[in-house]
Each structure stands twice: as structure tokens, then as C-alpha cells.
Design an enzyme around this catalytic site. Structure first.
Site, mmCIF file in Angstrom:
data_model
loop_
_atom_site.group_PDB
_atom_site.id
_atom_site.type_symbol
_atom_site.label_atom_id
_atom_site.label_comp_id
_atom_site.label_asym_id
_atom_site.label_seq_id
_atom_site.Cartn_x
_atom_site.Cartn_y
_atom_site.Cartn_z
ATOM 1 N N ASP A 142 -5.749 -1.969 -16.266
ATOM 2 C CA ASP A 142 -4.479 -2.258 -16.946
ATOM 3 C C ASP A 142 -4.329 -3.771 -17.111
ATOM 4 O O ASP A 142 -5.011 -4.556 -16.447
ATOM 5 C CB ASP A 142 -3.282 -1.669 -16.184
ATOM 6 C CG ASP A 142 -3.082 -2.293 -14.805
ATOM 7 O OD1 ASP A 142 -4.086 -2.585 -14.122
ATOM 8 O OD2 ASP A 142 -1.914 -2.509 -14.409
ATOM 9 N N GLU A 207 -2.671 -1.970 -11.341
ATOM 10 C CA GLU A 207 -2.701 -3.141 -10.462
ATOM 11 C C GLU A 207 -1.592 -4.116 -10.799
ATOM 12 O O GLU A 207 -0.991 -4.730 -9.918
ATOM 13 C CB GLU A 207 -4.069 -3.847 -10.591
ATOM 14 C CG GLU A 207 -4.323 -4.933 -9.550
ATOM 15 C CD GLU A 207 -3.896 -6.331 -9.959
ATOM 16 O OE1 GLU A 207 -4.002 -7.242 -9.140
ATOM 17 O OE2 GLU A 207 -3.433 -6.524 -11.111
ATOM 18 N N GLU A 208 -1.308 -4.270 -12.084
ATOM 19 C CA GLU A 208 -0.318 -5.275 -12.495
ATOM 20 C C GLU A 208 1.106 -4.869 -12.107
ATOM 21 O O GLU A 208 2.030 -5.671 -12.214
ATOM 22 C CB GLU A 208 -0.398 -5.511 -14.014
ATOM 23 C CG GLU A 208 -1.751 -6.077 -14.474
ATOM 24 C CD GLU A 208 -2.025 -7.490 -13.966
ATOM 25 O OE1 GLU A 208 -1.160 -8.072 -13.293
ATOM 26 O OE2 GLU A 208 -3.124 -8.005 -14.258
HETATM 27 ZN ZN LIG Z 1 -5.754 -8.680 -12.048
#
Ligand SMILES: [Zn+2]
Ligand SMILES: *[C@@H]1O[C@H](CO)[C@@H](O)[C@H](O)[C@H]1NC(C)=O
Ligand SMILES: *[C@@H]1O[C@H](CO)[C@@H](O)[C@H](O)[C@H]1NC(C)=O
Ligand SMILES: *[C@@H]1O[C@H](CO)[C@@H](O)[C@H](O)[C@H]1NC(C)=O
Length: 521
Positions: A142, A207-208
Site C-alpha cells: 500500500d 502498513e501506512e
Molecule cells: Zn513504508
């Protein structure tokens, strides 16, 4: 009178000699620490068996393929806006995309592919020697949002090539790693390489926005299977070139920990009223004062109390006079260096818990006293501090009962990974950097000032390393989550070569590893 003066001169002279003596001893100690023999990072016992490896001389056709596959990945708008708002259409398209791009990975009998948490990917590569403890390579698919305003190319999702660079959101963070890992494996398989040591590849999809649906689920799954890893490699640090001073050689920094984070909400409630007869203090005024205190009295400078000091110490051989003397003698110069580093917004995060006021809400009309004002403050916690210590300082500084302080979410700094010649991960990373980047002068441990999915992996291993083998120059910092994110094709090919060699180096024997590992994958 003369005798007194003579005596005084004698005393002063003695004191001077004494001071001179102390200064001389100090100088000798400092020079010895600077130029004397010093352990230069972990020694590597992996040099044997060099000849068996597949060579990473990628053909022009393979280089073209590397580029096109990365470009295709960047064109997929796998944007995470918030934990509840991700582009799931694009995330879903990722599976058929990699299926097509990496035919050998998906058709090899000893590789298993699973979808975790709907959009994340877990690969299990079964090595030929089950005695060896597996490791894991992770990345995320992502990206943060990007609008075209301010970019040198027309569209941040076009993956346009310009002057040898591919521009686009995700080219550094972190589709380069996601595609690079799979491509390195694909190329090894095409050269009929069968790994001896098993490993996993984990590609998270959120992850973001904290990694709860991707990385955390991958970890829970592996934990339920009883997996323990010898090490984990994620993004989070780079090869720095010309960042400290313009002349030094490139330096590879592997982050062995990352900072913690704390988000708090501050709010003040007061009785509403008309602005023609205002109370002495308004909710906005009281809240502003609290925020002013937090912003103008930064958290303490802790340089030297955490693992950040090790990076500076290990840089010594790469530095020239007088910086080398200073860095070799941080026992003496730490507070001076700390004060120097805090002057610059890019190095300040290394020395302290940072404070950032990120939201402020109050008021609806020019003639109404608002009943409530609220604000959010984001702290990034220095590795030598904890959430509780930061909260105690916040309360002491604000020192006002009418300001309500609520913790929204928080996590402590990550455990510090081992960095020594007993640790397989350290050795193999060090060796692979020397193999692929011969001009790198130093491989040093460091601190990641942002956060990565790897912080969720602490139950699976103590050895978590954050390193993206691409070269980072002084003006590159702002490209992360910012404008003109880009990677040069040269760097990207080197990154794939690094991963290609890393997988092979993990199969080299390591004398220090106890050969007792039995695990059914
Ligand atoms: Zn990253
Ligand atoms: C989401 O992804 C789809 C498919 O790739 C794309 O067509 C669409 O424009 C994306 N939406 C946003 C808001 O980025
Ligand atoms: C925290 O404060 C921000 C900024 O005022 C606000 O937007 C948010 O709704 C608050 N969150 C909670 C849970 O109160
Ligand atoms: C680690 O494992 C424990 C026990 O199963 C669990 O409670 C905890 O949430 C796990 N922590 C992480 C970060 O996954």
C-alpha cells in the site's frame, strides 16, 4: 610582596602544568580512540563456499523486465487513506498482477502462496535443509495518497521514466522492496537455485495505516504455526551518500530499532457565551497556552542514551579530522554533538522525543465563544524513553487541570535488535552489503525515526533489521510521502541484486549457529 608574587606565579604555573597534564592525557585517550584499532562491526564468517552461487549478472532483457514490472506495480493505486478507507479494488488487482509477473514463483512446488487478511501475501519457501532456522523478508504494497500538484511528472501513478529514474508514489516506499524481493526469487528460480534455508516473504497491505489487517495477521498466523525466525528484514534505512559531509564514502545504516509513538488529544471545555461579554479566559486561549508550552519546551535532548550513539561511533573510520575525533569520543562530546544535531530538523528526531501539533479544532462564528476547543499532538518516542515517561513530562509541562489529556493510541519504541558477530542476521546483512556495494565504507547500526510493519514481528524473533539497499542523498528525505518520490533504475537493479545475493548468502554455513533447529513448516 615579591615572595608572594613568586609564590603566586609558582601556584599558577603548577595549576597550568596540572591542566596541561590533564589535557595531554585527554588528547592521548581521544587520539587512541580515534585512530587505534577498533572492532569494525560484526566480523563475518561467511566467506567460504563462495563459488557455488548463482551470479547476478542480469541480462538487458531481465533489466527491462525489472523496470516494467516495477512500473506496473506503481500504476496500481493501492492507496491507504485511513484504516477504514483503502482502495480495495487496486489491492485486489495486485494478486493477478504478481501471478502473471512471477510465473516461476507461482509454479514452483516448494513455494506456497497464501492470501492473509484479504489482500496481504504470505509466501513460504521450503528450503532443502530443515535443520536451518528460517528467516523472513517483508515489505508493503500500500502507499500514501498523492495528488499531481507539485510533481515534476504529470501523474504520481504514471511511473514515468525520466533521466534514468522511475517517478511515482511507492517507488521507494515500498513497492521497490515488494517487487524486488519477488523478482530476486524469480531470477534465482530461473537459474535453478533451490534455497537450503527456508524463508518467508510477507507483503502487507495496510502498513501506512498501522498494519493491523495485514502484518499483524501474518504474524498471528505464523505464531499459530509455531514459527520462530532467525531474523526479519524490512524497509526503514538506507545507504547514505554525502549526508553527513560531502566527501565521505557511502555508509550503509541498518536500523536496529524504531521510535515509539504517542497520540494525545487535548481538550478544554468552557461555558459558551456571546463575544460581547467574554469570560477572562476562553477554551481557545487556555488550549493555546497548553500547546504553546509543549511546542516551546521540547522534550529533553537524550543524545547518547539510546542506540543512536552506536551509529556515530561506528562512523569514525569514514570521517575526516576533526569530526572523527569528536565521534570517537562521545563520552566527552555527547552533549555538544547532541546540541549540534538538534539544530537541524532532520537530525533532531535522533536526539529526542519529537512533539508535533497536528490538529486543532475550535469555533464556528466570529461572535460566539466556543464551548470546546480540542487539538491532537503526535509524539515520536526516543528509544531511551517510554510512553509513561513522556506522559509524565506532558502533564508536568501543561500543569493545568482545565486541560483534559486523553491518550488516543501509543506504542513504545521497539526492542533493540542484536548487532554482533554472534547473530546470523547481522552477519549475513553485513556480508551481502560488502558483496554488492564494494564502495560502502561502513555498515553501521541505526535508529528508524518512522514506523514500519516490522514492529509487529517481535514475537517471532529478536533480530529485526530495517534496511532498503538504495542510495539516499541529502535531498531525498522529502520525497518520502512527499513530492517526486523516485528510484533510479540503477539503484533498483542493485536492490534486486542485493536480495538475490542475500538469499544465497543465507545458505552459507555459519559456524556460530547452533545446528539444532528442527521445524516443520
Ligand atoms: Zn513504508
Ligand atoms: C482505486 O483503484 C482503481 C483500480 O486500480 C482505480 O481505477 C481508481 O481510480 C482508484 N481510486 C482511487 C480513489 O485512487
Ligand atoms: C481528537 O482531536 C481531534 C482534533 O481536535 C479531533 O478531530 C478528534 O475527533 C479527536 N478524537 C477524539 C477521539 O476525541
Ligand atoms: C505476542 O504474543 C502474545 C501471546 O500470544 C500476544 O498476546 C501478543 O499480542 C503478541 N504480540 C504481538 C505484537 O503480536
Amino acid at each position: 610582596m615579591t615572595t608572594f608574587r613568586a609564590r603566586l606565579r609558582g601556584v599558577l604555573c603548577g595549576a597550568g602544568l596540572g591542566l596541561c597534564g590533564v589535557a595531554l592525557v585527554l588528547l592521548v585517550v581521544m587520539l587512541l580512540r580515534t585512530y587505534g584499532t577498533r572492532p569494525s562491526g560484526p566480523a563475518t564468517g561467511l566467506r567460504a563456499e563462495r563459488q557455488r552461487r548463482a551470479l547476478a549478472a542480469f541480462s538487458p532483457r531481465e533489466l527491462q523486465e525489472l523496470k516494467e514490472v516495477l512500473q506496473g506495480a506503481v500504476r496500481m493505486k493501492t492507496v491507504s487513506f485511513s484504516p477504514d478507507d483503502q482502495n480495495i479494488t487496486a489491492l485486489a488487482e495486485f494478486k493477478p498482477y504478481i501471478y502473471k509477473a512471477f510465473p516461476r514463483v507461482f509454479s514452483t512446488s516448494f513455494i506456497q502462496h497464501e492470501i492473509i487478511g484479504d489482500y496481504s501475501h504470505l509466501f513460504t519457501i521450503q528450503g532443502s535443509n530443515p535443520q536451518l532456522q528460517p528467516y523472513m523478508l517483508i515489505a508493503h504494497i500500500d502507499v500514501v495518497p498523492a495528488s499531481p500538484d507539485g510533481w515534476d511528472v504529470s501523474d504520481p501513478f504514471s511511473a514515468e521514466e525520466r533521466d534514468g529514474f522511475i517517478y511515482g508514489r511507492g517507488t521507494l516506499d515500498n513497492k521497490n522492496s515488494a517487487m524486488g524481493i519477488l523478482h530476486a526469487l524469480e531470477f534465482l528460480l530461473r537459474r535453478n537455485y533451490r534455497p537450503q534455508r527456508s524463508f518467508y516473504i510477507g507483503l502487507g497491505h495496510d502498513e501506512e495505516v498501522d498494519g493491523k489487517k495485514g502484518a499483524m495477521k501474518i504474524v498471528a498466523e505464523l505464531q499459530s504455526r509455531g514459527v520462530q525466525l532467525s531474523f526479519v528484514l524490512d524497509e526503514g534505512s538506507f545507504i547514505f551518500n554525502g549526508v553527513i559531509s560531502r566527501k565521505e564514502k557511502p555508509i550503509a545504516v541498518i536500523a536496529i530499532t524504531e521510535k515509539g509513538a504517542l497520540n494525545i488529544n487535548l481538550s478544554v471545555t468552557s461555558s459558551p457565551g456571546h463575544s460581547s461579554a467574554p469570560p477572562k479566559r476562553t477554551s481557545i486561549g487556555i488550549l493555546s497556552e497548553a500547546l504553546y508550552k509543549l511546542e516551546t519546551q521540547p522534550m529533553p535532548n537524550l543524545f547518547g542514551r539510546g542506540p543512536e550513539i552506536r551509529m556515530f561511533e561506528e562512523l569514525v573510520p569514514a570521517l575526516s579530522f576533526p569530526l572523527n575525533i569528536v565521534m570517537a569520543n562521545l563520552w566527552f562530546f555527547a552533549s555538544l554533538v547532541g546540541r549540534f544535531l538538534e539544530q537541524n530538523p532532520t537530525t533532531n528526531p535522533l536526539v529526542r522525543t519529537t512533539t508535533a501539533i497536528s490538529m486543532f479544532h475550535a469555533g464556528i462564528k466570529t461572535n460566539v465563544i466556543p464551548p470546546r476547543a480540542s487539538a491532537s499532538v503526535n509524539f515520536r518516542i526516543h528509544p531511551s524513553q517510554t510512553i509513561d515517561e513522556v506522559m509524565r513530562i506532558v502533564e508536568e509541562k501543561i500543569d493545568d487541570k482545565s486541560v483534559k489529556i486523553e491518550v488516543m493510541n501509543a506504542f513504545d519504541p521497539s526492542h533493540v535488535s542484536p548487532w554482533d558477530d554472534q547473530t546470523f542476521g547481522t552477519q549475513v546483512l553485513h556480508q551481502t552489503i560488502l558483496d554488492v556495494f564494494p564502495d560502502v565504507a561502513i555498515v553501521a547500526p541505526g535508529v528508524c525515526i518512522g514506523n514500519t510493519d516490522s514492529r509487529h514481528y517481535s514475537n517471532l524473533t529478536k533480530a529485526i533489521y530495517r534496511f532498503n539497499p538504495v542510495t539516499f542523498k541529502a535531498d531525498d528525505l522529502s520525497r518520502f510521502h512527499g513530492l517526486n518520490e523516485r528510484i533510479s533504475m540503477k539503484d533498483y537493479a542493485k536492490q534486486v541484486e542485493f536480495l538475490f545475493q542475500l538469499i544465497q548468502n543465507c545458505d552459507l554455513n555459519q559456524p556460530t549457529e547452533p545446528n539444532t533447529y528442527h521445524h516443520e513448516l
